[in-house]
Write a protein that holds these residues in place. Structure first.
Motif, mmCIF file in Angstrom:
data_model
loop_
_atom_site.group_PDB
_atom_site.id
_atom_site.type_symbol
_atom_site.label_atom_id
_atom_site.label_comp_id
_atom_site.label_asym_id
_atom_site.label_seq_id
_atom_site.Cartn_x
_atom_site.Cartn_y
_atom_site.Cartn_z
ATOM 1 N N ALA A 182 -5.302 15.770 0.454
ATOM 2 C CA ALA A 182 -6.035 14.509 0.569
ATOM 3 C C ALA A 182 -5.082 13.331 0.614
ATOM 4 C CB ALA A 182 -6.978 14.347 -0.627
ATOM 5 N N GLU A 183 -5.553 12.270 1.252
ATOM 6 C CA GLU A 183 -4.820 11.008 1.233
ATOM 7 C C GLU A 183 -5.307 10.220 0.023
ATOM 8 O OE1 GLU A 183 -4.338 6.899 3.801
ATOM 9 O OE2 GLU A 183 -5.063 8.694 4.833
ATOM 10 N N CYS A 184 -4.394 9.515 -0.617
ATOM 11 C CA CYS A 184 -4.745 8.739 -1.805
ATOM 12 C C CYS A 184 -4.270 7.295 -1.662
ATOM 13 C CB CYS A 184 -4.091 9.330 -3.055
ATOM 14 S SG CYS A 184 -4.630 10.998 -3.464
ATOM 15 N N ILE A 185 -4.963 6.399 -2.346
ATOM 16 C CA ILE A 185 -4.542 5.008 -2.481
ATOM 17 C C ILE A 185 -4.424 4.730 -3.971
ATOM 18 C CG2 ILE A 185 -5.171 2.581 -2.157
ATOM 19 C CD1 ILE A 185 -6.642 3.371 0.387
ATOM 20 N N ILE A 186 -3.333 4.081 -4.357
ATOM 21 C CA ILE A 186 -3.062 3.746 -5.755
ATOM 22 C C ILE A 186 -3.513 2.319 -6.031
ATOM 23 C CG2 ILE A 186 -1.240 3.444 -7.471
ATOM 24 C CD1 ILE A 186 0.419 5.473 -5.776
ATOM 25 N N THR A 187 -4.320 2.158 -7.092
ATOM 26 C CA THR A 187 -4.760 0.800 -7.456
ATOM 27 C C THR A 187 -3.665 0.053 -8.197
ATOM 28 O OG1 THR A 187 -5.688 1.407 -9.613
ATOM 29 C CG2 THR A 187 -7.166 1.551 -7.690
ATOM 30 N N GLY A 188 -2.814 0.772 -8.910
ATOM 31 C CA GLY A 188 -1.799 0.119 -9.730
ATOM 32 C C GLY A 188 -2.406 -0.499 -10.979
ATOM 33 N N GLY A 189 -3.478 0.085 -11.462
ATOM 34 C CA GLY A 189 -4.163 -0.456 -12.622
ATOM 35 C C GLY A 189 -5.232 -1.444 -12.212
ATOM 36 N N PHE A 190 -5.646 -2.285 -13.165
ATOM 37 C CA PHE A 190 -6.755 -3.202 -12.902
ATOM 38 C C PHE A 190 -6.347 -4.404 -12.064
ATOM 39 C CE2 PHE A 190 -9.984 -6.411 -13.967
ATOM 40 C CZ PHE A 190 -11.100 -5.694 -13.572
ATOM 41 N N LEU A 243 -5.522 -5.267 -9.111
ATOM 42 C CA LEU A 243 -5.474 -4.827 -7.718
ATOM 43 C C LEU A 243 -4.963 -5.957 -6.835
ATOM 44 C CD1 LEU A 243 -8.594 -3.303 -8.677
ATOM 45 C CD2 LEU A 243 -7.523 -2.063 -6.834
ATOM 46 N N ALA A 244 -3.881 -5.684 -6.141
ATOM 47 C CA ALA A 244 -3.300 -6.684 -5.228
ATOM 48 C C ALA A 244 -4.183 -6.826 -3.992
ATOM 49 C CB ALA A 244 -1.893 -6.253 -4.828
ATOM 50 N N PRO A 245 -4.167 -8.003 -3.363
ATOM 51 C CA PRO A 245 -4.977 -8.203 -2.153
ATOM 52 C C PRO A 245 -4.700 -7.165 -1.066
ATOM 53 C CG PRO A 245 -4.168 -10.309 -2.945
ATOM 54 C CD PRO A 245 -3.512 -9.248 -3.790
ATOM 55 N N THR A 253 -3.795 -4.104 -1.513
ATOM 56 C CA THR A 253 -4.382 -2.835 -1.943
ATOM 57 C C THR A 253 -5.880 -2.836 -1.662
ATOM 58 O OG1 THR A 253 -2.713 -2.594 -3.678
ATOM 59 C CG2 THR A 253 -4.714 -1.271 -3.897
ATOM 60 N N LEU A 254 -6.536 -3.937 -1.984
ATOM 61 C CA LEU A 254 -7.967 -4.042 -1.697
ATOM 62 C C LEU A 254 -8.239 -3.955 -0.201
ATOM 63 C CD1 LEU A 254 -9.046 -6.778 -4.267
ATOM 64 C CD2 LEU A 254 -9.710 -4.363 -4.256
ATOM 65 N N GLU A 255 -7.356 -4.515 0.595
ATOM 66 C CA GLU A 255 -7.498 -4.446 2.049
ATOM 67 C C GLU A 255 -7.367 -2.997 2.530
ATOM 68 O OE1 GLU A 255 -4.906 -6.010 5.779
ATOM 69 O OE2 GLU A 255 -5.452 -7.540 4.291
ATOM 70 N N ARG A 256 -6.406 -2.267 1.972
ATOM 71 C CA ARG A 256 -6.243 -0.849 2.338
ATOM 72 C C ARG A 256 -7.469 -0.031 1.940
ATOM 73 N NH1 ARG A 256 -1.819 2.379 0.068
ATOM 74 N NH2 ARG A 256 -2.589 3.902 1.534
ATOM 75 N N ILE A 257 -8.003 -0.313 0.752
ATOM 76 C CA ILE A 257 -9.196 0.405 0.297
ATOM 77 C C ILE A 257 -10.375 0.081 1.214
ATOM 78 C CG2 ILE A 257 -10.865 0.670 -1.583
ATOM 79 C CD1 ILE A 257 -8.512 0.131 -3.535
ATOM 80 N N GLU A 258 -10.509 -1.183 1.589
ATOM 81 C CA GLU A 258 -11.602 -1.586 2.474
ATOM 82 C C GLU A 258 -11.490 -0.893 3.837
ATOM 83 O OE1 GLU A 258 -13.913 -5.574 3.950
ATOM 84 O OE2 GLU A 258 -12.550 -5.644 2.245
ATOM 85 N N GLN A 259 -10.284 -0.825 4.379
ATOM 86 C CA GLN A 259 -10.083 -0.136 5.660
ATOM 87 C C GLN A 259 -10.425 1.351 5.542
ATOM 88 O OE1 GLN A 259 -6.012 -1.036 6.565
ATOM 89 N NE2 GLN A 259 -6.472 -3.060 7.391
#
Length: 185
Positions: A23-31, A33-35, A37-43
């Motif tokens: 699986a591909e994963c995205i790291i939040t880096g804790g609470f 969340l950098a902009p 990171t949120l953009e990557r999650i949204e995509q």
């Protein structure tokens, strides 16, 4: 390979997930969340979907709630606390491959229009609140239903908002009580 992108808290979580599944994963880096990171999650959410797999602790739950509000179509996977605890640490990185695969096999959706199938009466009458072993019973039932451990109020919310059916709940309660009777003998 899992179609959705799995959202986890840290680098070691990614390693644990990748040992268990492709699986591909995205790291939040804790609470915090950098902009980007949120953009990557949204995509990822718009293109492939996401599965939120945070640690079974208060920080993980805060991250899950934040992401759930921002991405209501996300899927959710929960690993029971006892299966994610080792070396005096709680986290996805502590979970076995089997625990991770089991959690991903029980993925739940946060329903857009929650139904009020369950009430506090169900929680109380099932021994999930108001009795000495209620927390332990919620933990076991949450693992069986794939909604994780939570306090009574959050557990009720998850029952009503993660698509748990009355028949699933009743069957899980019967199995829980059967297991308790066998253990007492």
């Amino acid at each position: 390979m899992i179609k959705e992108v799995i959202v986890v808290e840290g680098k070691q979580d990614v390693q644990a997930v990748r040992r268990a599944v492709d699986a591909e994963c995205i790291i939040t880096g804790g609470f915090n969340l950098a902009p980007h990171t949120l953009e990557r999650i949204e995509q990822a959410c718009s293109k492939r979907g996401i599965i939120i797999l945070t640690d079974p602790d208060s920080a993980g739950e805060r991250i899950r709630k934040f992401l759930s509000k921002r991405f209501p179509e996300a899927k959710h996977a929960f690993i029971p606390k006892e299966q994610a605890t080792a070396n005096n640490d709680i986290g996805i990185e502590q979970a076995s491959g089997d625990a991770i695969r089991s959690a991903l096999a029980k993925v739940r959706y946060l329903e857009w229009k929650p139904k009020v199938e369950f009430t506090l009466v169900d929680i109380m009458s099932s021994g999930l609140s108001g009795v000495p072993d209620a927390a332990e019973r919620r933990a076991k039932l949450g693992a069986k239903l794939g909604i994780g451990y939570a306090n009574a109020k959050t557990f009720l919310y998850r029952l009503n908002n993660y698509g748990v059916t009355r028949s699933e709940f009743d069957e899980a309660i019967i199995n829980l009580e059967h297991n308790e009777l066998e253990a007492a003998e």
